[in-house]
Write a protein that holds these residues in place. Structure first.
Motif, PDB file in Angstrom:
ATOM      1  N   ALA A  20       6.006  -1.291 -11.039  1.00  0.00           N
ATOM      2  CA  ALA A  20       5.548  -2.421 -10.230  1.00  0.00           C
ATOM      3  C   ALA A  20       6.678  -2.965  -9.359  1.00  0.00           C
ATOM      4  CB  ALA A  20       4.995  -3.519 -11.134  1.00  0.00           C
ATOM      5  N   LEU A  21       7.858  -3.106  -9.939  1.00  0.00           N
ATOM      6  CA  LEU A  21       9.005  -3.628  -9.198  1.00  0.00           C
ATOM      7  C   LEU A  21       9.366  -2.713  -8.025  1.00  0.00           C
ATOM      8  CD1 LEU A  21      11.599  -5.515  -9.020  1.00  0.00           C
ATOM      9  CD2 LEU A  21      12.712  -3.763 -10.433  1.00  0.00           C
ATOM     10  N   LEU A  22       9.516  -1.419  -8.294  1.00  0.00           N
ATOM     11  CA  LEU A  22       9.976  -0.484  -7.268  1.00  0.00           C
ATOM     12  C   LEU A  22       8.905  -0.229  -6.215  1.00  0.00           C
ATOM     13  CD1 LEU A  22      11.868   2.088  -9.528  1.00  0.00           C
ATOM     14  CD2 LEU A  22      12.875   0.388  -7.998  1.00  0.00           C
ATOM     15  N   THR A  23       7.646  -0.261  -6.619  1.00  0.00           N
ATOM     16  CA  THR A  23       6.560  -0.060  -5.665  1.00  0.00           C
ATOM     17  C   THR A  23       6.513  -1.206  -4.654  1.00  0.00           C
ATOM     18  OG1 THR A  23       5.236   1.214  -7.232  1.00  0.00           O
ATOM     19  CG2 THR A  23       4.065   0.172  -5.416  1.00  0.00           C
ATOM     20  N   GLN A  24       6.538  -2.430  -5.150  1.00  0.00           N
ATOM     21  CA  GLN A  24       6.513  -3.593  -4.259  1.00  0.00           C
ATOM     22  C   GLN A  24       7.758  -3.616  -3.377  1.00  0.00           C
ATOM     23  OE1 GLN A  24       6.230  -7.381  -6.243  1.00  0.00           O
ATOM     24  NE2 GLN A  24       6.016  -8.523  -4.340  1.00  0.00           N
ATOM     25  N   ASP A  40      -0.917   0.091   5.948  1.00  0.00           N
ATOM     26  CA  ASP A  40      -2.024   0.773   6.631  1.00  0.00           C
ATOM     27  C   ASP A  40      -1.570   2.000   7.412  1.00  0.00           C
ATOM     28  OD1 ASP A  40      -0.687  -0.343   8.764  1.00  0.00           O
ATOM     29  OD2 ASP A  40      -2.359  -1.584   9.458  1.00  0.00           O
ATOM     30  N   GLY A  41      -0.255   2.280   7.380  1.00  0.00           N
ATOM     31  CA  GLY A  41       0.256   3.453   8.062  1.00  0.00           C
ATOM     32  C   GLY A  41       0.769   3.199   9.459  1.00  0.00           C
ATOM     33  N   GLN A  42       0.666   1.953   9.924  1.00  0.00           N
ATOM     34  CA  GLN A  42       1.179   1.619  11.264  1.00  0.00           C
ATOM     35  C   GLN A  42       2.698   1.642  11.239  1.00  0.00           C
ATOM     36  OE1 GLN A  42       0.065  -2.246  12.702  1.00  0.00           O
ATOM     37  NE2 GLN A  42       1.469  -2.157  14.452  1.00  0.00           N
ATOM     38  N   LEU A  43       3.297   2.369  12.180  1.00  0.00           N
ATOM     39  CA  LEU A  43       4.749   2.477  12.288  1.00  0.00           C
ATOM     40  C   LEU A  43       5.201   1.794  13.575  1.00  0.00           C
ATOM     41  CD1 LEU A  43       7.312   3.705  10.997  1.00  0.00           C
ATOM     42  CD2 LEU A  43       6.909   5.750  12.396  1.00  0.00           C
ATOM     43  N   GLU A  44       5.995   0.739  13.431  1.00  0.00           N
ATOM     44  CA  GLU A  44       6.430  -0.023  14.603  1.00  0.00           C
ATOM     45  C   GLU A  44       7.379   0.797  15.468  1.00  0.00           C
ATOM     46  OE1 GLU A  44       8.008  -3.824  13.557  1.00  0.00           O
ATOM     47  OE2 GLU A  44       6.420  -4.248  12.102  1.00  0.00           O
ATOM     48  N   GLN A  67       7.657  12.003  10.880  1.00  0.00           N
ATOM     49  CA  GLN A  67       7.250  13.391  10.651  1.00  0.00           C
ATOM     50  C   GLN A  67       6.402  13.506   9.386  1.00  0.00           C
ATOM     51  OE1 GLN A  67       8.034  16.158  12.747  1.00  0.00           O
ATOM     52  NE2 GLN A  67       6.363  16.965  11.480  1.00  0.00           N
ATOM     53  N   PHE A  68       6.788  12.761   8.350  1.00  0.00           N
ATOM     54  CA  PHE A  68       6.026  12.763   7.098  1.00  0.00           C
ATOM     55  C   PHE A  68       4.592  12.302   7.327  1.00  0.00           C
ATOM     56  CE2 PHE A  68       4.425  10.005   3.687  1.00  0.00           C
ATOM     57  CZ  PHE A  68       4.316  10.913   2.639  1.00  0.00           C
ATOM     58  N   LEU A  69       4.422  11.226   8.068  1.00  0.00           N
ATOM     59  CA  LEU A  69       3.078  10.718   8.346  1.00  0.00           C
ATOM     60  C   LEU A  69       2.245  11.750   9.099  1.00  0.00           C
ATOM     61  CD1 LEU A  69       3.988   7.066   9.388  1.00  0.00           C
ATOM     62  CD2 LEU A  69       2.850   7.760   7.271  1.00  0.00           C
ATOM     63  N   VAL A  83       1.110   6.575   3.010  1.00  0.00           N
ATOM     64  CA  VAL A  83       2.072   5.535   2.637  1.00  0.00           C
ATOM     65  C   VAL A  83       2.015   5.278   1.136  1.00  0.00           C
ATOM     66  CG1 VAL A  83       2.671   3.092   2.892  1.00  0.00           C
ATOM     67  CG2 VAL A  83       2.060   4.440   4.904  1.00  0.00           C
ATOM     68  N   ALA A  84       0.811   5.194   0.579  1.00  0.00           N
ATOM     69  CA  ALA A  84       0.667   4.972  -0.868  1.00  0.00           C
ATOM     70  C   ALA A  84       1.314   6.099  -1.658  1.00  0.00           C
ATOM     71  CB  ALA A  84      -0.813   4.841  -1.222  1.00  0.00           C
ATOM     72  N   LYS A  85       1.123   7.330  -1.187  1.00  0.00           N
ATOM     73  CA  LYS A  85       1.737   8.495  -1.845  1.00  0.00           C
ATOM     74  C   LYS A  85       3.254   8.400  -1.802  1.00  0.00           C
ATOM     75  CE  LYS A  85       2.204  13.520  -1.272  1.00  0.00           C
ATOM     76  NZ  LYS A  85       1.752  14.703  -0.494  1.00  0.00           N
ATOM     77  N   LEU A  86       3.797   8.032  -0.652  1.00  0.00           N
ATOM     78  CA  LEU A  86       5.250   7.933  -0.497  1.00  0.00           C
ATOM     79  C   LEU A  86       5.817   6.813  -1.356  1.00  0.00           C
ATOM     80  CD1 LEU A  86       7.889   8.756   0.872  1.00  0.00           C
ATOM     81  CD2 LEU A  86       7.280   7.231   2.764  1.00  0.00           C
ATOM     82  N   VAL A  87       5.160   5.674  -1.378  1.00  0.00           N
ATOM     83  CA  VAL A  87       5.640   4.537  -2.166  1.00  0.00           C
ATOM     84  C   VAL A  87       5.725   4.914  -3.643  1.00  0.00           C
ATOM     85  CG1 VAL A  87       4.992   2.250  -3.020  1.00  0.00           C
ATOM     86  CG2 VAL A  87       4.925   2.726  -0.571  1.00  0.00           C
ATOM     87  N   LYS A  88       4.721   5.610  -4.140  1.00  0.00           N
ATOM     88  CA  LYS A  88       4.751   6.037  -5.539  1.00  0.00           C
ATOM     89  C   LYS A  88       5.886   7.024  -5.778  1.00  0.00           C
ATOM     90  CE  LYS A  88       2.132   8.309  -9.199  1.00  0.00           C
ATOM     91  NZ  LYS A  88       0.915   9.075  -9.573  1.00  0.00           N
ATOM     92  N   GLU A  89       6.093   7.935  -4.837  1.00  0.00           N
ATOM     93  CA  GLU A  89       7.164   8.920  -4.987  1.00  0.00           C
ATOM     94  C   GLU A  89       8.535   8.254  -4.992  1.00  0.00           C
ATOM     95  OE1 GLU A  89       8.905  12.955  -2.802  1.00  0.00           O
ATOM     96  OE2 GLU A  89       7.006  12.078  -2.149  1.00  0.00           O
ATOM     97  N   ILE A  90       8.706   7.225  -4.166  1.00  0.00           N
ATOM     98  CA  ILE A  90       9.978   6.491  -4.145  1.00  0.00           C
ATOM     99  C   ILE A  90      10.233   5.853  -5.507  1.00  0.00           C
ATOM    100  CG2 ILE A  90      11.191   4.503  -3.158  1.00  0.00           C
ATOM    101  CD1 ILE A  90       9.593   5.070  -0.539  1.00  0.00           C
TER     102      ILE A  90
END
Length: 262
Positions: A20-24, A40-44, A67-69, A83-90
Motif C-alpha cells: 500500500a505504501l509503495l503503490t501510493q 488514467d495514463g495521461q502523460l504531461e 515507450q512503455f505506454l 499504469v496500474a501494471k507498472l505501479v504494482k511492478e514498482i
C-alpha cells in the motif's frame, strides 16, 4: 529455520502495508509529481516537467515511460491498465529487493545496506570508495542502493537489475525511510534468518489478486479467466510440502531401486 505462526502473520502484515505504501508513493510522488504520468495514463508534455527538462537521467526515464505506454497499448492494455501494471511492478520490485538485502545482511553476504539506513556501514564505505565523499544525502543513498543491486545483479539479474524501468522509478525518500524502518523492527529480526521469508513476502504481496480471483469464481460460478491464472496458481510452496512431494516421488523411486537405503 521455519517461521512461527506469529512471524508469518507479521510478514503478512508487512507485505500488505508495504504494498500500500509503495503503490501510493509510486503513483503520487514518483509518476505524477516527477514524470507527469497520471493514473488514467495521461502523460504531461516535457515543457511542464522541470526535472525532466534539466536532468538527463530523468529525461531518459521519461522517454522509457512513454515507450512503455505505447508498447502496452500495442499489447492490448489500456493506458490506465498499463499504469496500474507498472505501479504494482514498482512496489513489488523495491519491496522484494529490500527484503533480499535484509536476508543477505543476516547471513553476512553483504555489508550493512539498510540495517541502519544512511548510517549503514556498507553505505559509508561506498561513499568513500565509490563517490569519494565523507557525507551523503538521499540522492547518494539511492545511488548506493542501485549500486548494491548492480553488484548482486551480476549473479542474480532478475530482481536486482538496476536499469529496469521499475528500478529507475525509485521510491521517494519519505517512503523509503518508512519502509526501512518497518524492515528493521526488532521483532522481525528472526524472520530474515528463515529461508522461506521471501517466498511468503511474494505470496502475501499478491494476496489481493488471489482473493479477487477466487471471489469472482464463487460469485459467478465461472472458471478462472486467463488473467487470473497467475494469481490463483503462483503460490509459495512451504518447505514441508516440498519435502513431502520429493520424498514420495523421487524418494520412493530411490528406495525401490536401493532397498537397503536409509
Amino acid at each position: 529455520m521455519m517461521l512461527t505462526d506469529a512471524q508469518r502473520r507479521a510478514i503478512h502484515d508487512l507485505a500488505l502495508e508495504a504494498r500500500a505504501l509503495l503503490t501510493q508513493d509510486a503513483l503520487e510522488n514518483v509518476l505524477q509529481r516527477v514524470y507527469g504520468l497520471h493514473a488514467d495514463g495521461q502523460l504531461e508534455p516535457v515543457t511542464r516537467l522541470p526535472q525532466v527538462q534539466t536532468d538527463a537521467e530523468t529525461a531518459e526515464t521519461y522517454r522509457r515511460l512513454a515507450q512503455f505506454l505505447d508498447d502496452e497499448q500495442r499489447a492490448g492494455l489500456s493506458r490506465s491498465e498499463a499504469v496500474a501494471k507498472l505501479v504494482k511492478e514498482i512496489a513489488f520490485t523495491h519491496l522484494n529487493r529490500l527484503v533480499a538485502f535484509k536476508m543477505m545482511e543476516a547471513r553476512k553476504l553483504i555489508r550493512g545496506t539498510i540495517d541502519k539506513g544512511q548510517n549503514s556501514n556498507g553505505y559509508k564505505i561506498y561513499l568513500v570508495e565509490v563517490e569519494g565523499a565523507l557525507h551523503g544525502d538521499d540522492a547518494s543513498y539511492r545511488r548506493f542502493l542501485l549500486w548494491q543491486a548492480g553488484q548482486i545483479a551480476q549473479e542474480i539479474a532478475v530482481l536486482f537489475d538496476p536499469d529496469t524501468l521499475a528500478s529507475r522509478l525509485f521510491p521517494s525518500p519519505e517512503a523509503l525511510n518508512t519502509l526501512i524502518g518497518w524492515l528493521n523492527q526488532p521483532e522481525l529480526a528472526p524472520c530474515w534468518e528463515a529461508e522461506e521469508t521471501i517466498g511468503w513476502v511474494y505470496q502475501f504481496f499478491n494476496e489481493p489478486e488471489l482473493q479477487a480471483a477466487f471471489a469472482k469464481v464463487r460469485l459467478t460460478g465461472a472458471k478462472f479467466e486467463a488473467k487470473d491464472v497467475p494469481a490463483a496458481t503462483q503460490l509459495f510452496t512451504p518447505n514441508w510440502i516440498v519435502r513431502f512431494l520429493v520424498q514420495n516421488t523421487l524418494g520412493r523411486t530411490w528406495a525401490q531401486m536401493h532397498p537397503d537405503t536409509r
